[in-house]
Scaffold this motif. Structure first.
Motif, PDB file in Angstrom:
ATOM      1  N   UNK A 496       0.828  -1.202   0.000  1.00 47.33           N
ATOM      2  CA  UNK A 496       0.000   0.000   0.000  1.00 47.33           C
ATOM      3  C   UNK A 496       0.866   1.258   0.000  1.00 47.33           C
ATOM      4  N   UNK A 497       1.905   1.282   0.814  1.00 46.74           N
ATOM      5  CA  UNK A 497       2.804   2.445   0.863  1.00 46.74           C
ATOM      6  C   UNK A 497       3.544   2.631  -0.454  1.00 46.74           C
ATOM      7  N   UNK A 498       3.896   1.514  -1.087  1.00 45.33           N
ATOM      8  CA  UNK A 498       4.576   1.618  -2.373  1.00 45.33           C
ATOM      9  C   UNK A 498       3.644   2.177  -3.445  1.00 45.33           C
ATOM     10  N   UNK A 499       2.390   1.725  -3.434  1.00 45.08           N
ATOM     11  CA  UNK A 499       1.417   2.195  -4.415  1.00 45.08           C
ATOM     12  C   UNK A 499       1.170   3.689  -4.263  1.00 45.08           C
ATOM     13  N   UNK A 500       0.965   4.138  -3.030  1.00 46.60           N
ATOM     14  CA  UNK A 500       0.568   5.525  -2.791  1.00 46.60           C
ATOM     15  C   UNK A 500       1.760   6.470  -2.758  1.00 46.60           C
ATOM     16  N   UNK A 501       2.841   6.037  -2.110  1.00 44.12           N
ATOM     17  CA  UNK A 501       3.967   6.945  -1.860  1.00 44.12           C
ATOM     18  C   UNK A 501       5.273   6.534  -2.524  1.00 44.12           C
ATOM     19  N   UNK A 502       5.281   5.376  -3.180  1.00 43.50           N
ATOM     20  CA  UNK A 502       6.523   4.914  -3.798  1.00 43.50           C
ATOM     21  C   UNK A 502       7.551   4.407  -2.814  1.00 43.50           C
ATOM     22  N   UNK A 503       7.121   4.038  -1.596  1.00 46.01           N
ATOM     23  CA  UNK A 503       8.047   3.589  -0.558  1.00 46.01           C
ATOM     24  C   UNK A 503       8.639   2.224  -0.900  1.00 46.01           C
ATOM     25  N   UNK A 504       9.825   1.971  -0.365  1.00 43.27           N
ATOM     26  CA  UNK A 504      10.510   0.699  -0.590  1.00 43.27           C
ATOM     27  C   UNK A 504       9.768  -0.421   0.133  1.00 43.27           C
ATOM     28  N   UNK A 505       9.591  -1.562  -0.539  1.00 45.36           N
ATOM     29  CA  UNK A 505       8.997  -2.748   0.073  1.00 45.36           C
ATOM     30  C   UNK A 505      10.118  -3.604   0.665  1.00 45.36           C
ATOM     31  N   UNK A 506      10.440  -3.351   1.914  1.00 46.11           N
ATOM     32  CA  UNK A 506      11.562  -4.034   2.554  1.00 46.11           C
ATOM     33  C   UNK A 506      11.332  -5.536   2.659  1.00 46.11           C
ATOM     34  N   UNK A 507      10.153  -5.931   3.123  1.00 46.36           N
ATOM     35  CA  UNK A 507       9.909  -7.340   3.419  1.00 46.36           C
ATOM     36  C   UNK A 507       9.986  -8.190   2.169  1.00 46.36           C
ATOM     37  N   UNK A 508       9.416  -7.728   1.075  1.00 45.02           N
ATOM     38  CA  UNK A 508       9.440  -8.483  -0.168  1.00 45.02           C
ATOM     39  C   UNK A 508      10.836  -8.568  -0.758  1.00 45.02           C
ATOM     40  N   UNK A 509      11.522  -7.433  -0.798  1.00 48.32           N
ATOM     41  CA  UNK A 509      12.773  -7.356  -1.557  1.00 48.32           C
ATOM     42  C   UNK A 509      14.030  -7.617  -0.736  1.00 48.32           C
ATOM     43  N   UNK A 510      13.929  -7.476   0.592  1.00 46.04           N
ATOM     44  CA  UNK A 510      15.119  -7.644   1.427  1.00 46.04           C
ATOM     45  C   UNK A 510      14.798  -8.519   2.643  1.00 46.04           C
ATOM     46  N   UNK A 511      14.388  -9.777   2.408  1.00 52.00           N
ATOM     47  CA  UNK A 511      14.003 -10.644   3.533  1.00 52.00           C
ATOM     48  C   UNK A 511      15.131 -10.882   4.525  1.00 52.00           C
ATOM     49  N   UNK A 512      16.371 -10.955   4.052  1.00 54.15           N
ATOM     50  CA  UNK A 512      17.489 -11.166   4.977  1.00 54.15           C
ATOM     51  C   UNK A 512      17.642  -9.981   5.921  1.00 54.15           C
ATOM     52  N   UNK A 513      17.429  -8.793   5.415  1.00 53.23           N
ATOM     53  CA  UNK A 513      17.510  -7.600   6.247  1.00 53.23           C
ATOM     54  C   UNK A 513      16.409  -7.609   7.304  1.00 53.23           C
ATOM     55  N   UNK A 514      15.199  -7.914   6.882  1.00 51.58           N
ATOM     56  CA  UNK A 514      14.056  -7.934   7.797  1.00 51.58           C
ATOM     57  C   UNK A 514      14.244  -8.991   8.877  1.00 51.58           C
ATOM     58  N   UNK A 515      14.760 -10.141   8.498  1.00 49.03           N
ATOM     59  CA  UNK A 515      14.902 -11.257   9.431  1.00 49.03           C
ATOM     60  C   UNK A 515      16.223 -11.247  10.186  1.00 49.03           C
TER      61      UNK A 515
END
Length: 539
Positions: A496-515
Motif C-alpha cells: 500500500x505504501x509503495x502504491x501511494x507513496x513509492x516507498x521501498x517494500x523491505x519485506x518483499x525485496x530484502x528478507x534477509x535484512x528484515x529477518x
C-alpha cells in the motif's frame, strides 16, 4: 505511485446501499483507486494502511464470510478450536504490534508463552533445536553426530564455495549424522519432497528458521550431559485468549469501515480483466480499479486473468498441500505432555511432521469442564462402552501432514492413521476417550523454495506490477522466508505504501535484512532508516 485527483474520488458504496438501490443495482460498475483481493493478514495489512492514508479510495473483498485466510480458526461442533496450521504471534515490526494491540487491546486478550518444543526421536524427547541437543541421544548416535559435525565444520572452513542447495547446506552445517537422523527425514515430511529430489530446494530461505550448530558448545554439552538454551525469534510468543489465531484477524477487520469490505459470496472474484483494470465479482458487480493488491495464490490469480503466458510461467512454482487434523480428548492433560507447545516428528511411525498441544495455548481452545460430551471412540479405534454424555475436563492435539504428487496421502484413512501415530509416539494412550475430531485439507499449504523459484518470481511479479497488480502474501508473492503472520501483514502494508507513496517494500525485496539479528525484534521505522542510510552509503 498512485495518481489520483482527490476531488473526483468516489465513496465506495456499502453492500447494503447497493442492495437497496440507493446507488444503483448490485450489478452496477463501481470504481476505487485500490482493490484488495483477500482478507488474510496480507490483505488486511494493505487495507489497514490504506485506511490510514488520506486520499485513495479502496475496497477489500474475500470469498469467505470470516476474514483471516490461512490464519483463520475453525470450531468443531463439540467446541474445540483449531487454527488452520501451527500459528503463534511473534514480531519483527512495531507497526504490526501496534495494529494487533489496537484490535485486541486488553491484557486479558492474550496469553504469553515460553516455547517448549521437542523432537521425538528413538522414543526420546530431544529438546529443540535437535542439532544443538544431541547430548540427549544414545551414546552411539552422539558419537556419529559429533564426528560428522566436526568433519562438516572442517569442510566448511576450507571450502571455497557456498552450498548450492538445501541438502548440501544441511550436510555442510550439521554433518551426515544429524542430517540422516533428523534433518533429512523431517524435512521430507514437511516439504513432501523425497530426499532424492532435494537438489531442487535452495537454501537462501533458511535465515532464522534453521539453527546452525556451534560445534564447541555441542561437544561441551555432550561431555557435561547438558541441553542448549532456547533459540529463534519465537522462543517467546503470544496467543489470543479467545477465538484462536483467527480471532486476531476478525478483530483487525473490525477496525476497518464496513463500507469498504465485501466478504462472503458477494466478495468472491470470478474474473480479472487486467488490461481494462476490472474485476468481476460472483454477484455480477464489476469493480473498476487503478491499482490492485492481490493476496490470492499467484498461480490462481493468473488463471483468473486468463493470461496464458503468465499461467505457463507460474507452472515453474511448486507447493505442497497441508492436512490439519485435530483430536479432542476427555481427561486431565497427562503429565508426560506437560506444558509442551509444539513437537517435531522425523520418524515414520506417524504420518505427521508436527503436533501442537493446542489446549496448552489457551483454556478457551476447548470446552469447559462442565460441558457434557459423549465419547466417539477410544484411541485404539474401538467403540466406547457407553454413549452417555459426560463432563470433562478436555485437552486437544493438532497435527499437520504434508501432501504432494511426490508424497501422496490417503485422505480417507488419514484421521485414523494420525490417531494411531499419536498412540505410537506416546502422545495418547490406546484407551483415551476421543470426544471430537477435525480434518481439513488446504490445497496450498507450503510454497516450496525451489532452485527455480527466484527465476520465475523475477519475471512474474514485475509482469503483474506492470499491469498495476501488486501480488503479495504467503502465496501471492511465494516467498516462504517472509510468510509468517507478521511478514504477511507487512507485505500488504508495504505494498500500500509503495502504491501511494513509492516507498521501498523491505519485506518483499530484502528478507534477509528484515529477518536479521536473531532474537531481536525488528522495528519498521528504525529498519527503514537504517536501510536508507545503508543504501545511500552504497550509492
Amino acid at each position: 505511485m498512485l495518481s489520483y485527483a482527490r476531488q473526483t474520488l468516489k465513496r465506495v458504496p456499502s453492500f447494503q446501499e447497493l442492495l437497496q438501490g440507493t446507488m444503483g443495482s448490485a450489478k452496477e460498475e463501481i470504481s476505487v483507486d485500490v482493490l484488495v483481493i483477500g482478507a488474510g493478514p496480507t490483505g488486511l495489512g494493505a487495507a489497514k494502511r490504506l485506511n490510514q492514508i488520506d486520499g485513495p479510495s479502496w475496497l477489500i473483498v474475500d470469498s469467505n464470510e470470516t476474514p483471516g485466510g490461512l490464519a483463520s480458526t475453525d470450531v468443531t461442533p463439540e467446541g474445540f478450536l483449531y487454527d488452520v496450521g501451527g500459528h503463534v504471534i511473534f514480531s519483527h515490526y512495531k507497526y504490526f504490534d501496534d495494529c494487533i494491540d489496537e484490535a485486541l487491546p486488553n491484557e486479558d486478550d492474550w496469553y504469553t508463552h515460553q516455547r517448549i518444543s521437542y523432537v521425538r526421536c528413538k522414543e526420546l524427547w530431544v529438546p529443540y533445536p535437535f542439532q544443538n541437543n544431541i547430548s540427549m541421544l544414545p551414546k552411539e548416535d552422539q558419537s556419529r553426530c559429533v564426528d560428522s559435525m566436526i568433519d562438516a565444520f572442517v569442510e566448511a572452513r576450507i571450502s571455497a564455495t557456498k552450498p548450492k542447495d538445501f541438502d548440501e547446506w544441511i550436510v555442510r552445517n550439521m554433518g551426515v549424522g544429524v542430517a540422516d537422523l533428523f534433518m533429512r527425514p523431517y524435512n521430507y515430511k514437511v516439504w513432501a519432497v523425497p530426499t532424492t529430489k532435494w537438489e531442487q530446494m535452495q537454501c537462501a530461505w533458511l535465515g532464522e528458521r534453521v539453527a546452525a550448530p556451534d560445534v564447541k558448545k555441542v561437544i561441551t554439552n555432550v561431555i557435561h550431559n547438558k541441553t542448549a538454551g532456547g533459540w529463534g525469534p519465537n522462543a517467546t510468543f503470544r496467543f489470543p485468549a479467545r477465538d484462536g489465531t483467527g480471532g486476531i484477524w476478525i478483530a483487525v477487520a473490525k477496525t476497518l469501515p464496513k463500507s469498504n469490505t465485501r466478504f462472503g459470496e458477494h466478495g468472491a472474484v470470478t474474473k480479472i480483466d487486467a488490461d481494462a483494470h476490472r474485476a468481476t465479482l460472483k454477484d455480477g458487480t464489476v469493480v473498476k480499479y487503478q491499482k490492485m493488491v492481490n493476496t490470492m495464490a499467484v498461480d490462481s490469480l493468473v488463471q483468473h486473468m486468463g493470461d496464458k503466458e503468465l499461467v505457463d510461467l507460474s507452472k515453474g512454482l511448486f507447493y505442497s498441500s497441508t492436512h490439519v487434523i485435530g483430536v479432542g480428548i476427555r481427561g486431565e492433560r497427562p503429565e508426560r505432555i506437560g506444558d509442551k507447545c509444539w513437537l517435531y516428528f522425523p520418524e515414520d511411525n506417524c504420518p505427521f511432521y508436527r503436533a501442537t498441544i493446542f489446549s496448552n495455548y489457551s483454556p478457551y481452545n476447548q470446552p469447559q469442564k462442565d460441558v457434557k460430551l459423549p465419547t466417539q471412540q477410544l484411541a485404539n479405534g474401538s467403540k466406547p462402552s457407553s454413549s452417555e454424555a459426560k463432563e470433562g475436563p478436555y485437552w486437544s492435539i493438532m497435527v499437520e501432514v504434508s501432501e504432494s504428487s511426490m508424497k501422496p496421502v490417503d485422505g480417507k484413512s488419514l484421521l485414523a492413521d494420525c490417531i494411531q501415530g499419536l498412540v505410537n509416539t506416546d502422545m495418547i494412550k490406546p484407551t483415551d476417550e476421543i470426544v471430537s475430531t477435525y480434518h481439513r485439507r488446504f490445497d496450498h499449504g507450503y510454497p516450496t523454495p525451489t532452485l527455480e523459484r527466484e527465476g520465475v518470481l523475477k519475471q512474474l511479479l514485475p509482469a503483474l506490477q506492470a499491469k498495476d497488480i501488486w501480488s503479495r502474501g504467503r502465496f501471492g508473492s511465494w516467498r516462504y522466508e517472509v510468510g509468517n503472520q507478521d511478514h504477511s501483514f507487512m507485505l500488504g502494508v508495504e505494498a500500500a505504501d509503495n502504491i501511494v507513496n513509492g516507498a521501498v517494500e523491505l519485506t518483499l525485496n530484502y528478507p534477509d535484512f528484515v529477518n536479521g539479528r536473531q532474537n531481536t525484534e525488528r522495528r519498521l521505522v528504525e529498519g527503514a532508516q537504517v536501510f536508507a542510510k545503508s543504501k545511500k552509503s552504497v550509492d
